[in-house]
Design an enzyme around this catalytic site. Structure first.
Site, PDB file in Angstrom:
ATOM      1  N   LYS A  71      -6.928   8.472  21.424  1.00 47.47           N
ATOM      2  CA  LYS A  71      -6.965   8.916  22.925  1.00 47.47           C
ATOM      3  C   LYS A  71      -5.976  10.072  23.138  1.00 47.47           C
ATOM      4  CE  LYS A  71      -3.738   5.397  24.423  1.00 47.47           C
ATOM      5  NZ  LYS A  71      -3.874   3.947  25.145  1.00 47.47           N
ATOM      6  N   MET A 121      10.831  27.794  31.379  1.00 46.03           N
ATOM      7  CA  MET A 121       9.379  27.757  30.897  1.00 46.03           C
ATOM      8  C   MET A 121       9.294  27.997  29.635  1.00 46.03           C
ATOM      9  SD  MET A 121       6.167  29.683  32.791  1.00 46.03           S
ATOM     10  CE  MET A 121       6.027  28.884  34.385  1.00 46.03           C
ATOM     11  N   TYR A 152      19.222  28.934  34.233  1.00 45.19           N
ATOM     12  CA  TYR A 152      18.813  28.656  35.670  1.00 45.19           C
ATOM     13  C   TYR A 152      19.564  27.614  36.193  1.00 45.19           C
ATOM     14  CZ  TYR A 152      14.490  31.622  35.366  1.00 45.19           C
ATOM     15  OH  TYR A 152      13.602  32.259  35.037  1.00 45.19           O
TER      16      TYR A 152
HETATM   17  C1  LIG Z   1      -3.165   3.375  23.883  1.00 42.15           C
HETATM   18  C2  LIG Z   1      -3.772   1.637  23.661  1.00 42.15           C
HETATM   19  C3  LIG Z   1      -3.368   1.388  22.468  1.00 42.15           C
HETATM   20  C4  LIG Z   1      -2.357   1.613  21.583  1.00 42.15           C
HETATM   21  O1  LIG Z   1      -1.073   1.465  22.096  1.00 42.15           O
HETATM   22  P1  LIG Z   1       0.048   2.154  21.121  1.00 42.15           P
HETATM   23  O2  LIG Z   1       1.343   1.520  21.905  1.00 42.15           O
HETATM   24  O3  LIG Z   1       0.031   3.495  21.073  1.00 42.15           O
HETATM   25  O4  LIG Z   1      -0.149   1.381  19.818  1.00 42.15           O
HETATM   26  C5  LIG Z   1      -3.852   0.066  22.137  1.00 42.15           C
HETATM   27  N1  LIG Z   1      -4.831  -0.709  22.943  1.00 42.15           N
HETATM   28  C6  LIG Z   1      -5.152   0.024  24.167  1.00 42.15           C
HETATM   29  C7  LIG Z   1      -6.099  -0.680  25.141  1.00 42.15           C
HETATM   30  C8  LIG Z   1      -4.600   1.134  24.763  1.00 42.15           C
HETATM   31  O5  LIG Z   1      -4.859   1.677  25.802  1.00 42.15           O
END
Ligand SMILES: *Cc1c(COP(=O)(O)O)cnc(C)c1O
Length: 369
Positions: free
Chosen positions: A35, A307, A259
């Site tokens: 993801k 930035m 800054y």
């Molecule tokens: C993101 C996610 C994972 C992976 O989690 P990690 O902590 O990165 O291993 C597993 N299951 C679900 C449902 C997730 O959303």
């Protein structure tokens, strides 16, 4: 010449970390989680780096379709399922497994004719209180799904809130497992339980966590969900963010940097200006003292991250010059250490690398430029 800031993605380290996950969970199939653009590494690179996984899991439907177009033929899991009935035909067309976590989704499936059967994950809320059916409602949800003609299989799934801390005082993983067992009692089908924290603790949980599938994410990218460092688990960094010193300033005692003039030198010192700022994904809230490596020497951030640039203390770096190589995180500086200093987690740093940052692929030990 392009700006020196660059992220090198180590596909060999991705393969290595996947093999580590397999070694931790030898009896389970692996959903490699890709993801958020494979945690900032690039979806297509995630697909190639985790080619040996049993399936890829992600959130974004359009990216799941893209994985099919890129040639991924093994299973794909959508971790939040679908959001609208109009998404359902795509699931069948591209053979995507949605996670079902609310009654609205079940209703949509009941009213939509599936022209090809699909496999689903049914999520149980065992205490995370984000998505899923409570244990006492789970069997009924399961029965409703099972009655839908186009549903080929139902894999039972839950997600741990504190997998990084086995003995968590509020909600230990064993308590979530207990609730899961109660809710899933007597139901047929495979189980899908552990994120990285769960996978890394599988040995300590021994027989308590029998899982047909595990779902590691961060560990595959050489980060940890918390606590120990990645190298303690034999994990390798998969992203090295490097840049160069593009400016140097000699400060007198009492002069300030950047800054807000938040850093004031106590004596004469040399600061280096690094081409990397918050518009590149480096956290603006990283405080003075956050580690940085310049020319192979560990030093620290000084003043506020701006930035496009940030300043570092060059006092310990004997041969610093314009063009000195800077490691912001990755090989030579664990991302978890930088994240910890900045009050965040490695996940956020990886995911936040901005589109303007050049990305190249290279074996572990090599970086661009
Ligand atoms: C993101 C996610 C994972 C992976 O989690 P990690 O902590 O990165 O291993 C597993 N299951 C679900 C449902 C997730 O959303």
């Amino acid at each position: 010449m392009p700006r020196p800031l660059c992220a090198t993605i180590h596909l060999d380290a991705m393969q290595h970390n996947l093999a580590r996950a397999r070694a931790c969970a030898p009896a389970s199939k692996i959903w490699a989680v890709v993801k958020a653009n494979a945690y900032g590494h690039g979806l297509e690179r995630g697909m190639r780096g985790f080619a040996d996984a049993d399936g890829l899991a992600l959130i974004e439907l359009e990216n799941a379709v893209r994985l099919r177009q890129l040639g991924w033929v093994k299973p794909i899991l959508l971790l939040e399922g679908f959001f609208d009935a109009s998404d359902i035909p795509l699931l069948a067309e591209h053979n995507l497994n949605p996670t079902i976590h609310n009654y609205e989704q079940i209703k949509m499936l009941e009213y939509t004719k599936l022209y090809r059967p699909i496999d689903v994950h049914l999520k149980m809320n065992t205490g995370m209180n984000r998505l899923g059916f409570r244990p006492e409602a789970y069997a009924a949800a399961h029965a409703r799904l099972a009655a839908i003609p186009g549903i080929r299989s139902i894999t039972m799934m839950t997600h741990f809130a504190n997998a990084d801390e086995l003995e968590h005082p509020r909600l230990p993983i064993r308590e979530q497992l207990r609730r899961f067992r109660v809710g899933a009692e007597g139901l047929p089908g495979q189980r899908s339980l552990a994120n990285s924290g769960g996978v890394l603790h599988l040995a300590e949980l021994e027989g308590e966590l029998p899982s047909d599938w595990v779902r590691p994410g961060i560990m595959l990218y050489g980060g940890t969900p918390g606590g120990k460092s990645a190298s303690d688990y034999g994990l390798l960094p998969t992203m090295t963010l490097t840049s160069e010193i593009i400016g140097m300033q000699q400060l007198q005692a009492g002069e300030t940097v950047g800054y807000g003039s938040r850093f004031e030198s106590t004596g004469p010192m040399t600061v280096g200006v690094v081409a990397c700022g918050y518009a590149d994904g480096y956290p603006r809230h990283a405080p003075h003292g956050t580690p940085v490596v310049v020319d192979g020497v560990r030093t620290t951030l000084v003043g506020r991250v701006s930035m496009d640039m940030m300043a570092v203390d060059l006092t310990p770096v004997a041969n610093a010059r314009i063009g000195s190589k800077v490691i912001l995180w990755g090989d030579g500086l664990p991302i978890d250490e930088v994240a910890h200093a900045a009050g965040t987690i490695g996940y956020e740093l990886m995911c936040a690398v901005a589109p303007r940052v050049r990305v190249v692929e290279g074996r572990l030990g090599t970086t661009c430029g």
